[in-house]
Design a protein around this motif. Structure first.
Motif, PDB file in Angstrom:
ATOM      1  N   LEU A  54       0.841  -1.194   0.000  1.00  0.00           N
ATOM      2  CA  LEU A  54       0.000   0.000   0.000  1.00  0.00           C
ATOM      3  C   LEU A  54       0.882   1.251   0.000  1.00  0.00           C
ATOM      4  O   LEU A  54       0.586   2.235  -0.700  1.00  0.00           O
ATOM      5  N   TYR A  55       1.956   1.218   0.757  1.00  0.00           N
ATOM      6  CA  TYR A  55       2.880   2.356   0.766  1.00  0.00           C
ATOM      7  C   TYR A  55       3.464   2.603  -0.625  1.00  0.00           C
ATOM      8  O   TYR A  55       3.493   3.744  -1.106  1.00  0.00           O
ATOM      9  N   ILE A  56       3.908   1.540  -1.287  1.00  0.00           N
ATOM     10  CA  ILE A  56       4.480   1.681  -2.623  1.00  0.00           C
ATOM     11  C   ILE A  56       3.423   2.166  -3.612  1.00  0.00           C
ATOM     12  O   ILE A  56       3.681   3.035  -4.457  1.00  0.00           O
ATOM     13  N   ALA A  57       2.209   1.642  -3.509  1.00  0.00           N
ATOM     14  CA  ALA A  57       1.126   2.076  -4.397  1.00  0.00           C
ATOM     15  C   ALA A  57       0.853   3.567  -4.221  1.00  0.00           C
ATOM     16  O   ALA A  57       0.633   4.287  -5.205  1.00  0.00           O
ATOM     17  N   ARG A  58       0.887   4.038  -2.987  1.00  0.00           N
ATOM     18  CA  ARG A  58       0.661   5.461  -2.740  1.00  0.00           C
ATOM     19  C   ARG A  58       1.777   6.318  -3.331  1.00  0.00           C
ATOM     20  O   ARG A  58       1.523   7.388  -3.885  1.00  0.00           O
ATOM     21  N   GLN A  59       3.015   5.853  -3.199  1.00  0.00           N
ATOM     22  CA  GLN A  59       4.136   6.615  -3.736  1.00  0.00           C
ATOM     23  C   GLN A  59       4.073   6.684  -5.258  1.00  0.00           C
ATOM     24  O   GLN A  59       4.352   7.725  -5.862  1.00  0.00           O
ATOM     25  N   ILE A  60       3.686   5.602  -5.883  1.00  0.00           N
ATOM     26  CA  ILE A  60       3.557   5.578  -7.338  1.00  0.00           C
ATOM     27  C   ILE A  60       2.364   6.406  -7.788  1.00  0.00           C
ATOM     28  O   ILE A  60       2.400   7.094  -8.802  1.00  0.00           O
ATOM     29  N   GLY A  61       1.314   6.358  -7.000  1.00  0.00           N
ATOM     30  CA  GLY A  61       0.090   7.055  -7.371  1.00  0.00           C
ATOM     31  C   GLY A  61       0.137   8.553  -7.192  1.00  0.00           C
ATOM     32  O   GLY A  61      -0.464   9.303  -7.968  1.00  0.00           O
ATOM     33  N   GLY A  62       0.845   9.006  -6.166  1.00  0.00           N
ATOM     34  CA  GLY A  62       0.899  10.437  -5.901  1.00  0.00           C
ATOM     35  C   GLY A  62      -0.465  11.001  -5.534  1.00  0.00           C
ATOM     36  O   GLY A  62      -1.321  10.300  -4.982  1.00  0.00           O
ATOM     37  N   GLU A  63      -0.691  12.248  -5.871  1.00  0.00           N
ATOM     38  CA  GLU A  63      -1.931  12.939  -5.493  1.00  0.00           C
ATOM     39  C   GLU A  63      -3.041  12.788  -6.529  1.00  0.00           C
ATOM     40  O   GLU A  63      -4.196  13.077  -6.244  1.00  0.00           O
ATOM     41  N   THR A  64      -2.705  12.359  -7.742  1.00  0.00           N
ATOM     42  CA  THR A  64      -3.697  12.408  -8.816  1.00  0.00           C
ATOM     43  C   THR A  64      -4.227  11.051  -9.256  1.00  0.00           C
ATOM     44  O   THR A  64      -5.145  10.983 -10.065  1.00  0.00           O
ATOM     45  N   SER A  65      -3.664   9.966  -8.740  1.00  0.00           N
ATOM     46  CA  SER A  65      -4.095   8.633  -9.169  1.00  0.00           C
ATOM     47  C   SER A  65      -5.228   8.099  -8.292  1.00  0.00           C
ATOM     48  O   SER A  65      -5.469   8.587  -7.190  1.00  0.00           O
ATOM     49  N   THR A  66      -5.904   7.082  -8.795  1.00  0.00           N
ATOM     50  CA  THR A  66      -6.935   6.389  -8.037  1.00  0.00           C
ATOM     51  C   THR A  66      -6.398   5.034  -7.599  1.00  0.00           C
ATOM     52  O   THR A  66      -5.905   4.265  -8.424  1.00  0.00           O
ATOM     53  N   LEU A  67      -6.485   4.755  -6.303  1.00  0.00           N
ATOM     54  CA  LEU A  67      -6.041   3.480  -5.760  1.00  0.00           C
ATOM     55  C   LEU A  67      -7.256   2.658  -5.351  1.00  0.00           C
ATOM     56  O   LEU A  67      -8.167   3.162  -4.676  1.00  0.00           O
ATOM     57  N   LEU A  68      -7.270   1.402  -5.764  1.00  0.00           N
ATOM     58  CA  LEU A  68      -8.371   0.507  -5.420  1.00  0.00           C
ATOM     59  C   LEU A  68      -7.825  -0.784  -4.817  1.00  0.00           C
ATOM     60  O   LEU A  68      -6.874  -1.371  -5.344  1.00  0.00           O
ATOM     61  N   SER A  69      -8.436  -1.203  -3.723  1.00  0.00           N
ATOM     62  CA  SER A  69      -8.013  -2.426  -3.047  1.00  0.00           C
ATOM     63  C   SER A  69      -8.553  -3.657  -3.768  1.00  0.00           C
ATOM     64  O   SER A  69      -9.763  -3.777  -4.002  1.00  0.00           O
ATOM     65  N   ILE A  70      -7.670  -4.570  -4.108  1.00  0.00           N
ATOM     66  CA  ILE A  70      -8.098  -5.811  -4.761  1.00  0.00           C
ATOM     67  C   ILE A  70      -9.004  -6.617  -3.843  1.00  0.00           C
ATOM     68  O   ILE A  70      -9.946  -7.273  -4.309  1.00  0.00           O
ATOM     69  N   SER A  71      -8.764  -6.554  -2.546  1.00  0.00           N
ATOM     70  CA  SER A  71      -9.607  -7.284  -1.590  1.00  0.00           C
ATOM     71  C   SER A  71     -11.058  -6.822  -1.646  1.00  0.00           C
ATOM     72  O   SER A  71     -11.975  -7.593  -1.323  1.00  0.00           O
ATOM     73  N   GLN A  72     -11.281  -5.574  -2.047  1.00  0.00           N
ATOM     74  CA  GLN A  72     -12.634  -5.047  -2.194  1.00  0.00           C
ATOM     75  C   GLN A  72     -13.148  -5.243  -3.626  1.00  0.00           C
ATOM     76  O   GLN A  72     -14.290  -5.657  -3.838  1.00  0.00           O
ATOM     77  N   GLU A  73     -12.305  -4.950  -4.610  1.00  0.00           N
ATOM     78  CA  GLU A  73     -12.738  -5.022  -6.003  1.00  0.00           C
ATOM     79  C   GLU A  73     -12.999  -6.449  -6.484  1.00  0.00           C
ATOM     80  O   GLU A  73     -13.694  -6.647  -7.480  1.00  0.00           O
ATOM     81  N   ILE A  74     -12.488  -7.438  -5.770  1.00  0.00           N
ATOM     82  CA  ILE A  74     -12.719  -8.833  -6.148  1.00  0.00           C
ATOM     83  C   ILE A  74     -14.214  -9.157  -6.106  1.00  0.00           C
ATOM     84  O   ILE A  74     -14.682 -10.105  -6.746  1.00  0.00           O
ATOM     85  N   HIS A  75     -14.980  -8.338  -5.389  1.00  0.00           N
ATOM     86  CA  HIS A  75     -16.426  -8.561  -5.268  1.00  0.00           C
ATOM     87  C   HIS A  75     -17.233  -7.749  -6.283  1.00  0.00           C
ATOM     88  O   HIS A  75     -18.463  -7.833  -6.298  1.00  0.00           O
ATOM     89  N   ASN A  76     -16.559  -6.971  -7.105  1.00  0.00           N
ATOM     90  CA  ASN A  76     -17.249  -6.158  -8.103  1.00  0.00           C
ATOM     91  C   ASN A  76     -17.956  -7.076  -9.115  1.00  0.00           C
ATOM     92  O   ASN A  76     -17.330  -7.914  -9.751  1.00  0.00           O
TER      93      ASN A  76
END
Length: 309
Positions: A56-78
């Motif tokens: 999650l830390y690495i995802a945030r660093q890559i994403g910065g302020e403008t990206s959208t982060l989605l948890s696979i643990s949640q999206e698996i139920h989409n």
């Protein structure tokens, strides 16, 4: 909060309440756009899976302020797992040189459309053949990776690593992260090379361990972890488990269900009341009193990401 400091049941429940509140936030409109609209129009969309906060830390660093982060643990139920963005990325820990089963399942059942695809795997000791095997896996499911790399972090697999010793090792995370960010921002085409030594490590591990070569860490939670008498029934384990395989019964936590072997429950228990059942040929825990969560990620963050309730 310092994860190794015992807390009262009341304080633990308060933390859980914050996590539940945080989990409601993504359902609210963001600058006039719904969650669905924001996902569709995102420039950089990052899917992550994280048990102790490293990914999650690495995802945030890559994403910065403008990206959208989605948890696979949640999206698996989409029910309609179709995603579109200019860039789509995946960040997750490498388990036995492979993506976690939940990541494999999510990618296999989803549809992705983007101009640029990237993946960053976090690992502790070896990435082995991961870049090559993951590139092959995604190609088989209609996603052609432009970039696949890995970054070394604290290894959180307790049977083999003492967390206090791991935390003391300088793994050059900021420097390596800078290299990755530069490559992604330039839309570099790069699949991290796999050496003959990497192949030797991979083959030797699976031959000696006897683990499944596709889904090596999936098992039953009751065979892997258990709550000791130090358990106060706070229920935090129920909220950080990505499979919802913990329940509090008569004031004591009980594990039963699918286990990713991510050890989120073990590392995030405030009482250090969850232990690993020794499973030969693997050794017992290296340091029973040492636990880890990435210092830049809160317990509420992981509850928001993984809670199945």
């Amino acid at each position: 909060m310092i994860i190794n400091k015992p807390i009262s049941r009341r304080k633990a429940l308060k933390i859980m309440g914050l996590g539940v509140l945080a989990s409601c936030i993504p359902t609210l409109p963001i600058f006039g756009k719904s969650k669905k609209e924001k996902k569709k129009n995102a420039k950089r969309l990052i899917f992550y899976f994280s048990a102790t906060g490293n990914s999650l830390y690495i995802a945030r660093q890559i994403g910065g302020e403008t990206s959208t982060l989605l948890s696979i643990s949640q999206e698996i139920h989409n029910e309609h797992p179709k995603y579109e963005a200019e860039e789509i990325g995946f960040v997750f820990p490498i388990y036995c040189f492979l993506p976690p089963a939940i990541v494999q399942d999510f990618i296999a059942r989803s549809s992705f459309k983007a101009d640029y695809f990237f993946t960053v795997g976090t690992y502790g000791a070896h990435h082995a053949t991961f870049p090559e095997s993951f590139d092959k896996f995604t190609s088989e499911h209609g996603v052609k990776m432009n970039y696949v790399s890995s970054i070394q972090m604290v290894d959180t697999y307790l049977p083999y690593f003492d967390m206090e010793k791991e935390k003391a090792i300088d793994k050059k995370i900021p420097e390596n992260l800078t290299v990755i960010l530069s490559a992604l921002n330039q839309h570099a085409n790069y699949i991290q090379p796999v050496s003959e030594m990497d192949r030797h490590i991979n083959e030797g591990y699976f031959r000696s361990s006897g683990r499944d070569r596709q889904r090596p860490t999936v098992t039953r939670s009751e065979k892997i972890v258990f709550a000791t008498n130090d358990c106060v029934g706070c229920g935090i384990c129920t909220s950080v488990c990505p499979h919802g395989s913990w329940k509090v019964i008569d004031g004591h936590s009980v594990a039963k269900g699918t286990c990713e072997n991510c050890l989120a429950c073990v590392h995030n228990c405030p009482q250090k009341a969850i232990s690993i059942i020794p499973t030969p040929p693997e050794p017992e825990e290296q340091n029973r009193n040492a636990r880890y969560r990435n210092p830049n990620v809160s317990l509420a963050d992981l509850i928001k990401a993984n809670s199945q309730y």
